[in-house]
Write a protein that holds these residues in place. Structure first.
Motif, PDB file in Angstrom:
ATOM      1  N   ILE A   6     -47.004  -9.810  11.855  1.00 53.02           N
ATOM      2  CA  ILE A   6     -45.822 -10.020  12.558  1.00 53.02           C
ATOM      3  C   ILE A   6     -44.608  -8.954  12.425  1.00 53.02           C
ATOM      4  O   ILE A   6     -43.952  -8.328  13.252  1.00 53.02           O
ATOM      5  N   GLN A   7     -44.455  -8.649  11.064  1.00 52.21           N
ATOM      6  CA  GLN A   7     -43.483  -7.763  10.813  1.00 52.21           C
ATOM      7  C   GLN A   7     -43.923  -6.170  11.397  1.00 52.21           C
ATOM      8  O   GLN A   7     -42.857  -5.370  11.750  1.00 52.21           O
ATOM      9  N   GLY A   8     -45.223  -5.852  11.441  1.00 53.75           N
ATOM     10  CA  GLY A   8     -45.636  -4.557  12.012  1.00 53.75           C
ATOM     11  C   GLY A   8     -45.254  -4.394  13.371  1.00 53.75           C
ATOM     12  O   GLY A   8     -44.973  -3.480  13.966  1.00 53.75           O
ATOM     13  N   ILE A   9     -45.424  -5.751  14.178  1.00 52.22           N
ATOM     14  CA  ILE A   9     -45.070  -5.595  15.717  1.00 52.22           C
ATOM     15  C   ILE A   9     -43.638  -5.156  15.898  1.00 52.22           C
ATOM     16  O   ILE A   9     -43.427  -4.412  16.611  1.00 52.22           O
ATOM     17  N   PHE A  10     -42.715  -5.910  15.112  1.00 54.60           N
ATOM     18  CA  PHE A  10     -41.287  -5.872  15.303  1.00 54.60           C
ATOM     19  C   PHE A  10     -40.946  -4.389  14.885  1.00 54.60           C
ATOM     20  O   PHE A  10     -39.767  -3.997  15.125  1.00 54.60           O
ATOM     21  N   ALA A  11     -41.274  -3.959  13.781  1.00 57.90           N
ATOM     22  CA  ALA A  11     -40.977  -2.809  13.277  1.00 57.90           C
ATOM     23  C   ALA A  11     -41.271  -1.605  14.482  1.00 57.90           C
ATOM     24  O   ALA A  11     -40.764  -0.561  14.261  1.00 57.90           O
ATOM     25  N   ALA A  12     -42.216  -1.912  15.127  1.00 58.82           N
ATOM     26  CA  ALA A  12     -42.583  -0.832  16.152  1.00 58.82           C
ATOM     27  C   ALA A  12     -41.641  -0.713  17.125  1.00 58.82           C
ATOM     28  O   ALA A  12     -41.586   0.317  18.134  1.00 58.82           O
ATOM     29  N   SER A  13     -40.554  -1.520  17.192  1.00 61.94           N
ATOM     30  CA  SER A  13     -39.320  -1.289  18.085  1.00 61.94           C
ATOM     31  C   SER A  13     -38.789  -0.140  18.077  1.00 61.94           C
ATOM     32  O   SER A  13     -38.342   0.712  19.046  1.00 61.94           O
TER      33      SER A  13
ATOM     34  N   LEU B 288     -35.427  -9.123  14.915  1.00 63.23           N
ATOM     35  CA  LEU B 288     -36.741  -9.959  14.622  1.00 63.23           C
ATOM     36  C   LEU B 288     -37.493  -9.234  13.365  1.00 63.23           C
ATOM     37  O   LEU B 288     -38.193 -10.082  12.625  1.00 63.23           O
ATOM     38  N   LEU B 289     -37.426  -7.985  13.313  1.00 65.34           N
ATOM     39  CA  LEU B 289     -38.069  -7.299  12.276  1.00 65.34           C
ATOM     40  C   LEU B 289     -37.121  -7.717  10.681  1.00 65.34           C
ATOM     41  O   LEU B 289     -37.900  -7.918   9.897  1.00 65.34           O
ATOM     42  N   MET B 290     -35.961  -7.983  11.004  1.00 69.76           N
ATOM     43  CA  MET B 290     -35.306  -8.378   9.809  1.00 69.76           C
ATOM     44  C   MET B 290     -35.680  -9.814   9.368  1.00 69.76           C
ATOM     45  O   MET B 290     -36.031  -9.935   8.047  1.00 69.76           O
ATOM     46  N   ILE B 291     -35.937 -10.687  10.385  1.00 69.71           N
ATOM     47  CA  ILE B 291     -36.121 -12.103  10.012  1.00 69.71           C
ATOM     48  C   ILE B 291     -37.784 -12.178   9.247  1.00 69.71           C
ATOM     49  O   ILE B 291     -38.167 -12.804   8.327  1.00 69.71           O
ATOM     50  N   SER B 292     -38.741 -11.301   9.992  1.00 69.99           N
ATOM     51  CA  SER B 292     -40.037 -11.266   9.509  1.00 69.99           C
ATOM     52  C   SER B 292     -40.193 -10.669   8.051  1.00 69.99           C
ATOM     53  O   SER B 292     -40.867 -11.060   7.593  1.00 69.99           O
ATOM     54  N   THR B 293     -39.485  -9.690   7.879  1.00 73.11           N
ATOM     55  CA  THR B 293     -39.282  -8.975   6.426  1.00 73.11           C
ATOM     56  C   THR B 293     -38.875  -9.997   5.491  1.00 73.11           C
ATOM     57  O   THR B 293     -39.321  -9.995   4.318  1.00 73.11           O
ATOM     58  N   PHE B 294     -37.701 -10.729   5.902  1.00 73.35           N
ATOM     59  CA  PHE B 294     -37.378 -11.500   4.922  1.00 73.35           C
ATOM     60  C   PHE B 294     -38.362 -12.756   4.616  1.00 73.35           C
ATOM     61  O   PHE B 294     -38.354 -13.206   3.455  1.00 73.35           O
ATOM     62  N   LEU B 295     -39.061 -13.160   5.507  1.00 77.56           N
ATOM     63  CA  LEU B 295     -40.076 -14.432   5.404  1.00 77.56           C
ATOM     64  C   LEU B 295     -41.286 -13.899   4.577  1.00 77.56           C
ATOM     65  O   LEU B 295     -41.784 -14.703   3.672  1.00 77.56           O
TER      66      LEU B 295
END
Length: 392
Positions: free
Chosen positions: A113-120, A90-97
Motif C-alpha cells: 500500500i505504501q508503495g502505491i501511494f509513494a508513486a504519486s 495517503l503515503l503519510m498514513i500508510s507509512t505510519f501504519l
C-alpha cells in the motif's frame, strides 16, 4: 514586459520550488532504500530468512511501479497539484501504519500500500516541471527530482540504520510519516497549479505502449530499466560483500554507504555542463563510469579501491538519470507527460527486479559474479546511449 525586480522574484520562486522538489524527492525516495539496512533486525522480529525480507522490499518496488501507472492515468482527469497532495497524504498514513505491523504477512500488505501511494510524487512532479517550468528551468527541476531520489539511495540507508540502532525499526516509519506531513504543508504553498486537462487520451495503456516501442524512445527506456536495477542491486550485494570478503562490521559498512554521496555531489556539479558537452555525451560518460566502477569492485581485492570505485559508480548512475529524463522529454514532445509516467514505471521495475536477480547470483556464493553481471548490464545501456545520441 517584466521589470528586473519581477524577474528576480520569479527566479527566487523557481529556486525555492527546485529546492523543495529536491528535498521532497529525498524524503519520498528514502522509503525505497531504508529497507536495506533493516534486513537483520526484521529477520529477527518476524523470524524469517533474508530472502523473505528482500522479497518485501521488492513488493514495495513492484507496487511502486504499478502506482506510477495509476497516478499517471489519474493525472489525465484530476488537477495534478490536488492529486499530488492527496497521494502524499495517503503515503503519510500508510507509512505510519507500517510501524504497527506485527507479523510478516501484515508487513507485506502495508508495504504494498505504501508503495502505491509513494508513486504519486515522481510522475506528478515531472509532469508539473514539464508543463509549468520555463524551458531554461526544466533541467534544474528534473535534476532535483532524479538526484534527490538517487541521493535517497545513500541517505535512506543511513537513516534506516541510525534510527533503528538508536530506537527501533518502528520509529523509522513513524518519524518518516511526520516528515511527510511537513512535505504536504510545504507542497500547498510551493507547488504551482497546472491547467485543467483539456485533451484526454483515448487509451492510456495504448499510448504508453506506443511510446515504449517508439524507435527514438525505446533505447531511452532500455537505459532507464538498467539504472535502478544496477543501483539497488549493487547496494543490496555490497553490504554482504564487504562483510564477508573484507570482514568489515556494520558501522564501517554504514560509512562506506555514506561515502557514495561524494559521487552524487560531483554529478550535480557536472550536470550543469550539459549545455556545453551535450546531454547524449554526458549520458554515455555516466554509463561508462558506472560500468567500470562496479566491474572493478567485483574484480578488486583491495577495500580502498573498491570504496573509491563505489563513488565512481554512484557518480555514473546519478549523472545518467537526469540525462535520460531530459532525452525522453525532448523526444516525446507533447506526449512528455505520459512519457514521464512510463519512465518512472520502467525505472522502478528495474529497482524491483535488480535485488532479486543479484540475490539469486550470490546464493551460489559468487559475490564478484554479481558485480560483473551488473557491469555487463550497464555496458548494454552504454550501447543504447550511442543510439540516443544520434536522435536528440
Amino acid at each position: 514586459m517584466l521589470n528586473k525586480e519581477s524577474l528576480e522574484c520569479e527566479g527566487i520562486h523557481y529556486r525555492l520550488q527546485v529546492i523543495f522538489l529536491f528535498i521532497a524527492s529525498i524524503c519520498v525516495g528514502t522509503g525505497i532504500y531504508e529497507w536495506i539496512p533493516l534486513t537483520n533486525v526484521l529477520q529477527q522480529s518476524f523470524h524469517v530468512g533474508q530472502e523473505q525480507i528482500i522479497f518485501i522490499g521488492s513488493v514495495f518496488s513492484l507496487f511502486y511501479a504499478i502506482g506510477f501507472l495509476i497516478f499517471g492515468w489519474l493525472a489525465n482527469y484530476v488537477e495534478i497539484k490536488k492529486l499530488l497532495i492527496v497521494g502524499t497524504l495517503l503515503l503519510m498514513i500508510s507509512t505510519f501504519l507500517i510501524g504497527f505491523a506485527t507479523n510478516y504477512k501484515l508487513m507485506i500488505v502495508f508495504r504494498a500500500i505504501q508503495g502505491i501511494f509513494a508513486a504519486s510524487f515522481a510522475p506528478l512532479g515531472f509532469s508539473i516541471i514539464v508543463k509549468m517550468f520555463p524551458e531554461s528551468k526544466r533541467i534544474a527541476g528534473i535534476s532535483a527530482i532524479t538526484t534527490g531520489f538517487v541521493m535517497a539511495g545513500i541517505l535512506g540507508q543511513l537513516y534506516g540504520s541510525i534510527i533503528a540502532n538508536s530506537y527501533s525499526w518502528s520509529v523509522v516509519f513513524w518519524l518518516q510519516a511526520l516528515i511527510y506531513l511537513m512535505i504536504i504543508i510545504s507542497m500547498i504553498f510551493l507547488v504551482p497549479k497546472t491547467d485543467k486537462v483539456s485533451e484526454r487520451p483515448t487509451s492510456f495503456i495504448g499510448e504508453l505502449v506506443k511510446l515504449l516501442i517508439s524507435k527514438s524512445l525505446f533505447p531511452c527506456y532500455v537505459i532507464t530499466l538498467t539504472l535502478l536495477f544496477c543501483f539497488v542491486g549493487m547496494y543490496t550485494v555490497m553490504g554482504m560483500f564487504f562483510q564477508k570478503d573484507f570482514g568489515l562490521n556494520n558501522e564501517k559498512i554504514l560509512w562506506i554507504r555514506g561515502i557514495g554521496i561524494i559521487g552524487m555531489i560531483g554529478s550535480m556539479v557536472f550536470a550543469k555542463l550539459s549545455k556545453k558537452i551535450g546531454v547524449g555525451n554526458i549520458l554515455s560518460l555516466g554509463l561508462v563510469c558506472a560500468s567500470i566502477g562496479v566491474l572493478i569492485i567485483g574484480i578488486s581485492n583491495n577495500v580502498g579501491l573498491s570504496v573509491a570505485m563505489s563513488v565512481v559508480f554512484v557518480f555514473g548512475i546519478t549523472i545518467s538519470l537526469p540525462m535520460v529524463v531530459s532525452s525522453i522529454g525532448t523526444l516525446a514532445g507533447k506526449k512528455s507527460g505520459n512519457a514521464m509516467t512510463l519512465y518512472t514505471f520502467v525505472l522502478f521495475i528495474g529497482a524491483t527486479v535488480g535485488p532479486i536477480v543479484c540475490n539469486r547470483i550470490i546464493e551460489s556464493g559468487s559475490y564478484p559474479l554479481a558485480f560483473i553481471f551488473l557491469a555487463v548490464v550497464l555496458g548494454i545501456s552504454f550501447i543504447a546511449s550511442l543510439i540516443v545520441r544520434k536522435t536528440i
